[in-house]
Design an enzyme around this catalytic site. Structure first.
Site, short mmCIF file in Angstrom:
data_model
loop_
_atom_site.label_atom_id
_atom_site.label_comp_id
_atom_site.label_asym_id
_atom_site.label_seq_id
_atom_site.Cartn_x
_atom_site.Cartn_y
_atom_site.Cartn_z
CB CYS A 2 37.39 40.34 34.09
SG CYS A 2 37.60 40.45 32.12
CG HIS A 3 35.92 39.13 37.83
ND1 HIS A 3 36.38 38.32 36.84
CD2 HIS A 3 34.75 39.32 37.90
CE1 HIS A 3 34.94 37.94 36.10
NE2 HIS A 3 34.38 38.63 36.83
#
Length: 135
Positions: free
Chosen positions: A99-100
């Protein structure tokens, strides 16, 4: 005012370690969260024990995160925004949160990316050589 039987049943999980092959990770649901149980190889154990904790964002030695060096037990919740990392992935061969972009090593320690802390280690114990009880 004590907890009901269904709530008490969720408070602990018993896992048979013989079902997890060496070098692999299995995910279990515990208290509504993913629980990662990793059976580390000798090479992984040696690599994680050799890490200079001075280089870590959240300094923690491998021996302080495990009761038995062959087994890593962590909550599978990224400490950045609560996503679920992918096991056996990332730059350090541990866990990767796509996600990040947080990368954790095979001890669940943050090594790269925005996550501020290591993956959480829950309370657990080994009642015998083939079983772990978490909770």
């Amino acid at each position: 005012m004590s907890a009901s039987a269904d709530v008490l049943a969720l408070s602990k999980i018993e896992i048979k370690l013989g079902d997890i092959p060496e070098g692999k990770n299995m995910t279990f649901k515990w208290r509504g969260k993913p629980l990662f149980v990793r059976h580390r190889t000798d090479k992984e154990v040696a690599a994680e024990e050799a890490v200079d904790i001075g280089e870590l964002r959240d300094p923690q030695h491998d021996k302080d995160r495990v009761l038995n060096p062959r087994w890593v037990i962590v909550l599978g919740v990224c400490t950045h925004l609560g996503c679920v990392p992918i096991a056996n992935a990332g730059d350090y061969g541990g866990y990767y949160c796509p996600c990040h972009g947080s990368h954790y090593d095979a001890s669940g320690r943050i090594r790269k990316g925005p996550a501020p802390l290591n993956l959480e280690v829950p309370f657990y114990e080994f009642p015998d050589d083939d079983t772990v009880v978490v909770g």
